[in-house]
Structures are given as structure tokens and as C-alpha cells.
Motif scaffolding. Structure first.
Motif, PDB file in Angstrom:
ATOM      1  N   UNK A  81     146.083  35.572  36.460  1.00  0.00           N
ATOM      2  CA  UNK A  81     146.048  36.509  37.102  1.00  0.00           C
ATOM      3  C   UNK A  81     147.748  37.174  37.402  1.00  0.00           C
ATOM      4  N   UNK A  82     148.587  36.183  37.460  1.00  0.00           N
ATOM      5  CA  UNK A  82     150.100  36.467  37.396  1.00  0.00           C
ATOM      6  C   UNK A  82     150.502  37.347  35.990  1.00  0.00           C
ATOM      7  N   UNK A  83     149.964  36.703  35.040  1.00  0.00           N
ATOM      8  CA  UNK A  83     150.437  37.502  33.580  1.00  0.00           C
ATOM      9  C   UNK A  83     149.835  38.889  33.678  1.00  0.00           C
ATOM     10  N   UNK A  84     148.629  38.944  34.020  1.00  0.00           N
ATOM     11  CA  UNK A  84     147.840  40.479  34.102  1.00  0.00           C
ATOM     12  C   UNK A  84     148.611  41.198  34.877  1.00  0.00           C
ATOM     13  N   UNK A  85     148.985  40.759  36.086  1.00  0.00           N
ATOM     14  CA  UNK A  85     149.847  41.406  37.107  1.00  0.00           C
ATOM     15  C   UNK A  85     151.137  41.896  36.567  1.00  0.00           C
ATOM     16  N   UNK A  86     151.811  41.057  35.882  1.00  0.00           N
ATOM     17  CA  UNK A  86     153.039  41.454  35.039  1.00  0.00           C
ATOM     18  C   UNK A  86     152.974  42.302  34.493  1.00  0.00           C
ATOM     19  N   UNK A 200     130.984  45.164  37.210  1.00  0.00           N
ATOM     20  CA  UNK A 200     131.932  44.191  37.474  1.00  0.00           C
ATOM     21  C   UNK A 200     133.242  44.162  36.710  1.00  0.00           C
ATOM     22  N   UNK A 201     133.088  44.937  35.624  1.00  0.00           N
ATOM     23  CA  UNK A 201     134.401  44.960  34.735  1.00  0.00           C
ATOM     24  C   UNK A 201     135.046  46.245  35.611  1.00  0.00           C
ATOM     25  N   UNK A 202     134.583  47.322  36.087  1.00  0.00           N
ATOM     26  CA  UNK A 202     135.235  48.445  36.508  1.00  0.00           C
ATOM     27  C   UNK A 202     136.041  47.933  38.038  1.00  0.00           C
ATOM     28  N   UNK A 203     135.330  46.800  38.690  1.00  0.00           N
ATOM     29  CA  UNK A 203     135.879  46.667  40.017  1.00  0.00           C
ATOM     30  C   UNK A 203     136.888  45.426  39.693  1.00  0.00           C
ATOM     31  N   UNK A 204     137.260  44.887  38.401  1.00  0.00           N
ATOM     32  CA  UNK A 204     138.147  44.029  38.256  1.00  0.00           C
ATOM     33  C   UNK A 204     137.962  42.631  38.735  1.00  0.00           C
ATOM     34  N   UNK A 205     138.207  41.669  37.885  1.00  0.00           N
ATOM     35  CA  UNK A 205     137.881  40.400  38.208  1.00  0.00           C
ATOM     36  C   UNK A 205     138.861  39.297  37.624  1.00  0.00           C
ATOM     37  N   UNK A 206     139.453  38.297  38.001  1.00  0.00           N
ATOM     38  CA  UNK A 206     139.966  37.118  37.188  1.00  0.00           C
ATOM     39  C   UNK A 206     139.266  35.896  37.168  1.00  0.00           C
ATOM     40  N   UNK A 207     137.944  36.005  37.523  1.00  0.00           N
ATOM     41  CA  UNK A 207     137.211  34.853  37.515  1.00  0.00           C
ATOM     42  C   UNK A 207     136.901  34.401  35.983  1.00  0.00           C
ATOM     43  N   UNK A 208     136.948  35.226  35.183  1.00  0.00           N
ATOM     44  CA  UNK A 208     136.451  34.647  33.807  1.00  0.00           C
ATOM     45  C   UNK A 208     137.805  34.456  32.922  1.00  0.00           C
ATOM     46  N   UNK A 209     139.112  34.325  33.553  1.00  0.00           N
ATOM     47  CA  UNK A 209     140.365  34.080  32.817  1.00  0.00           C
ATOM     48  C   UNK A 209     140.322  32.755  32.616  1.00  0.00           C
ATOM     49  N   UNK A 210     140.386  32.115  31.496  1.00  0.00           N
ATOM     50  CA  UNK A 210     140.651  30.726  30.918  1.00  0.00           C
ATOM     51  C   UNK A 210     141.933  30.584  30.427  1.00  0.00           C
ATOM     52  N   UNK A 211     142.124  29.566  29.507  1.00  0.00           N
ATOM     53  CA  UNK A 211     143.407  29.172  28.834  1.00  0.00           C
ATOM     54  C   UNK A 211     143.457  30.022  27.642  1.00  0.00           C
ATOM     55  N   UNK A 212     142.434  30.193  27.060  1.00  0.00           N
ATOM     56  CA  UNK A 212     142.299  30.938  25.720  1.00  0.00           C
ATOM     57  C   UNK A 212     142.598  32.322  26.087  1.00  0.00           C
ATOM     58  N   UNK A 272     141.856  43.944  28.845  1.00  0.00           N
ATOM     59  CA  UNK A 272     140.870  43.273  28.202  1.00  0.00           C
ATOM     60  C   UNK A 272     140.212  41.871  28.933  1.00  0.00           C
ATOM     61  N   UNK A 273     141.390  41.286  29.786  1.00  0.00           N
ATOM     62  CA  UNK A 273     141.086  40.103  30.031  1.00  0.00           C
ATOM     63  C   UNK A 273     140.566  40.107  31.642  1.00  0.00           C
ATOM     64  N   UNK A 274     140.892  41.158  32.680  1.00  0.00           N
ATOM     65  CA  UNK A 274     140.524  41.163  33.814  1.00  0.00           C
ATOM     66  C   UNK A 274     139.817  42.329  34.186  1.00  0.00           C
ATOM     67  N   UNK A 275     139.474  43.220  33.309  1.00  0.00           N
ATOM     68  CA  UNK A 275     138.819  44.617  33.822  1.00  0.00           C
ATOM     69  C   UNK A 275     139.876  45.508  34.403  1.00  0.00           C
ATOM     70  N   UNK A 276     139.386  46.669  35.020  1.00  0.00           N
ATOM     71  CA  UNK A 276     140.371  47.560  35.630  1.00  0.00           C
ATOM     72  C   UNK A 276     140.683  47.052  37.062  1.00  0.00           C
ATOM     73  N   UNK A 308     153.469  40.572  39.138  1.00  0.00           N
ATOM     74  CA  UNK A 308     152.343  39.442  39.070  1.00  0.00           C
ATOM     75  C   UNK A 308     152.272  38.799  40.426  1.00  0.00           C
ATOM     76  N   UNK A 309     153.173  39.089  41.266  1.00  0.00           N
ATOM     77  CA  UNK A 309     153.277  38.374  42.751  1.00  0.00           C
ATOM     78  C   UNK A 309     152.074  39.582  43.410  1.00  0.00           C
ATOM     79  N   UNK A 310     151.960  40.533  43.218  1.00  0.00           N
ATOM     80  CA  UNK A 310     150.914  41.448  43.842  1.00  0.00           C
ATOM     81  C   UNK A 310     149.480  41.036  43.369  1.00  0.00           C
ATOM     82  N   UNK A 311     149.404  40.999  42.367  1.00  0.00           N
ATOM     83  CA  UNK A 311     147.983  40.533  41.740  1.00  0.00           C
ATOM     84  C   UNK A 311     147.656  39.157  42.099  1.00  0.00           C
ATOM     85  N   UNK A 312     148.600  38.095  42.188  1.00  0.00           N
ATOM     86  CA  UNK A 312     148.168  36.716  42.478  1.00  0.00           C
ATOM     87  C   UNK A 312     147.952  36.703  43.700  1.00  0.00           C
TER      88      UNK A 312
END
Length: 355
Positions: A81-86, A200-212, A272-276, A308-312
Motif C-alpha cells: 500500500x505504501x509503495x502504490x501510494x508513493x 472490485x478492480x475499479x474500486x481499488x483494493x490492497x487486499x491481494x498484494x503480497x511479497x511477489x 496493476x497491483x491495487x486497481x484504480x 505513501x502516507x495517504x494511501x497507507x
């Protein structure tokens, strides 16, 4: 008489006046320290917040399942989540500087609509679902979103005939975004069973983000930040106008292309990782500029930290507000980011300062 006179001493406690530039540098440094501290604090909280509350942290000493929950689920999600926001914050700062428009956002070149179309086509052709646990399915959707975002940016560049004319590039991005968005909606209507997954993709989610997923986002962030910092002088030059930037000897064509590549890569990697996820890339640079007005070399880094702070923070709120259920983080960022920009506009100096 004056030859043998001693020079006057400065009064006790007198200090030389601080230059405005030094004051700006000091404020930017304090803001960077504050944002880094908030990032570390929120990451620590993110490791303990989930559907089971803080129970996993309390039971780490004697519960292997708690370690697995924290290390394999919460930590990669928090870091992702931090990386996507950054990435979105950095891309937003680049977009606003490149187009000289404070309302520009990372999705301005059609990358969001291209990613949506790519995911819609993948769901329609292969029947994939974001809820599936198969790594092959996840890789397919991620690749489809990234490929769609990159294809949309390339189409925008082709319609604009390069990056020489900023206005043409802006109009081409708007047209590509509208057309590809309509095509994605058409695909969803033709295959109705893909609608829940697309929502789910259009609403955005970090629930499927893993180490890969954190690895490519981390690499993209380092590459984009280094490139944006290197070519940031062209953004400073563009604030004075294109004619002035050319008179300074800046090669606008290649540097603009590099900035567009930074926008495309940063936005594509995050989407690609978190949606819109809306408003993070738009609000983060405004948040930084409301505190300190500095050069783009510092602005891109500070905007990345702020994003990063905002999205986290939004992700933690989405996890804990109605736990054990979760809210779509894209909805929260739209509400919070839109409310923040409205507040700036409502303030007396909002339109003149941050906007």
C-alpha cells in the motif's frame, strides 16, 4: 581617529538573518523527516491491524499461525500500500509539472482506462477472478492491467505525434481515456459475469498484494524516483514557459519523453497491483506544496512520501472501520482526497497557494 578604533561587536543573542532559500530547504527537510516518521509508524500499525484486531501481535510468542498472518499477509499488504501510494504521488507531481496544471493526475494519459480494458478483456477471455488464489490467475490479471496501461500511453503518444506539444498530448490522453473506458464498459456489458470482479478492480483494493507484488513495485519506484530526480530541471524550466526552458538549453523533447515514461511506469505498476485508486496522485503534491514551495527535485520525493502516507492511512482505515469487513480503499481515498481539495479551495489562500 577612526583608524585605531576597534570594530563593533555583535550584540549578545544577535544572529545573521536566514535567507529565504535556506528557510525553504529547512522546511523541506523537516517535512521529509515527518513523512518518513509517519510512514514507519503506520507500517508498524499495519502489521497489527486486521480482521482479528491486535490479537496476532499479542500471540506472536507462542503461535506460529500469528507469525504467518503478520509476515505473509499484513506486512506485504502494508508495504505494498505504501509503495502504490508513493508511485501515484510521484506520478502526480510529474504530471502536474509536465502539463503545468495543478489539476493534472497520473491517469491523464489514459493509463487507468487502458488498465481497466486490459482487465476486462482478461476476465472475459479467461474467466479469471481477483478472488482466485492461483498465482497464475493473479499474474494474468496483473499483466493484463499493466499491458493495458502501457498500451494506452503508447496510443496517446501516437495520437499526439510525440511529446513536442503539451496541449496535444493532454487532449490525446483525454480522448484515449474516454474511448478505452467506453470499450471496457462494453466488454463488461457483453460478459455480465465479469461485473463483480471489474467492480472490485475499479474500486481499488490492497487486499491481494503480497511479497511477489512488492518486488516489481519497489523496483519501479526506485527507477522512477531516480529518473524523475535526474530530469527535474526540465520541470523547473517549464514553470517559466517553454520558450524560457528552451533558452536555458534544456532538451525538451528527450526529457519530456523520459517524464512521460516515468508517469506511465509508475502508474502502470501501481494500478496493476491495487486497481484504480483515485485522488492520491492529485492530492499528494498539493499537500506538499501547501507546506513548502520548493524545486521539483525535492517535490517529487516529498510527493512520493506523502502519497505513501495517504494511501497507507486510507488502507488502515479501510481495514479497521467496519472490521472484520473491509471498505474499498479507492472509495476512501476519493472521499478523503476530494474533501481535502475542497477544503483547500474553501480556504482564502487555497486557490492562490496550493492550487
Amino acid at each position: 581617529e577612526t583608524q585605531g578604533a576597534r570594530p563593533r561587536r555583535n550584540p549578545v543573542g544577535w544572529r545573521a538573518p536566514v535567507s529565504p532559500m535556506a528557510r525553504v530547504h529547512r522546511r523541506a527537510a523537516w517535512l521529509a523527516v515527518l513523512l518518513l516518521g509517519l510512514s514507519v509508524l503506520l507500517m508498524g500499525i499495519g502489521a497489527g491491524v486486521g480482521s482479528t484486531g491486535w490479537a496476532s501481535i499479542r500471540n506472536l510468542a507462542g503461535d506460529p499461525a500469528a507469525w504467518q498472518i503478520v509476515l505473509d499477509i499484513r506486512l506485504p499488504r502494508t508495504l505494498g500500500a505504501w509503495l502504490a501510494g508513493a508511485l501515484l504521488g510521484l506520478a502526480g507531481a510529474v504530471a502536474q509539472g509536465l502539463f503545468r496544471n495543478p489539476l493534472a493526475d497520473p491517469f491523464l494519459l489514459g493509463s487507468a482506462s487502458g488498465a481497466s480494458l486490459g482487465v476486462a478483456l482478461a476476465l472475459a477471455l479467461f474467466g479469471a477472478s481477483p478472488l482466485a488464489a492461483s498465482w497464475l490467475t493473479t499474474l494474468g490479471l496483473t499483466g493484463a492491467a499493466f499491458t493495458g496501461a502501457m498500451a494506452a500511453v503508447l496510443l496517446t503518444l501516437a495520437l499526439a505525434r510525440g511529446v513536442q506539444h503539451t496541449l496535444r498530448l493532454l487532449l490525446a490522453g483525454v480522448i484515449v481515456g474516454v474511448v478505452l473506458g467506453a470499450m471496457g464498459s462494453l466488454v463488461t456489458l457483453m460478459v455480465p459475469e465479469t461485473m463483480p470482479a471489474m467492480q472490485a478492480f475499479l474500486l481499488g483494493s490492497t487486499g491481494f498484494v503480497g511479497w511477489p507484488a512488492c518486488v516489481p513495485m519497489g523496483l519501479a519506484f526506485v527507477l522512477c524516483l531516480a529518473t524523475a530526480w535526474t530530469v527535474s530541471p526540465v520541470l523547473d524550466g517549464l514553470t517559466l514557459g517553454e520558450a524560457t526552458a528552451r533558452s536555458l538549453g534544456l532538451p525538451l523533447g528527450p526529457l519530456r519523453l523520459a517524464l512521460v515514461a516515468v508517469m506511465a511506469l509508475a502508474t502502470g505498476a501501481a494500478v496493476a497491483q491495487t486497481g484504480l485508486i483515485a485522488f492520491v496522485g492529485l492530492a499528494a503534491p498539493h499537500l506538499v506544496r501547501s507546506v513548502v514551495r520548493t524545486t521539483h527535485a525535492r517535490l517529487v520525493g516529498l510527493s512520493a512520501l506523502a502519497g505513501g502516507v495517504l494511501l497507507l492511512a486510507a488502507d488502515l482505515l479501510a481495514r479497521s472501520w467496519i472490521a472484520p469487513q473491509e471498505l474499498p480503499v479507492g472509495v476512501l481515498t476519493a472521499v478523503l482526497g476530494g474533501g481535502y481539495l475542497l477544503w483547500l479551495m474553501h480556504r482564502g489562500r487555497g486557490a492562490k497557494g496550493a492550487l
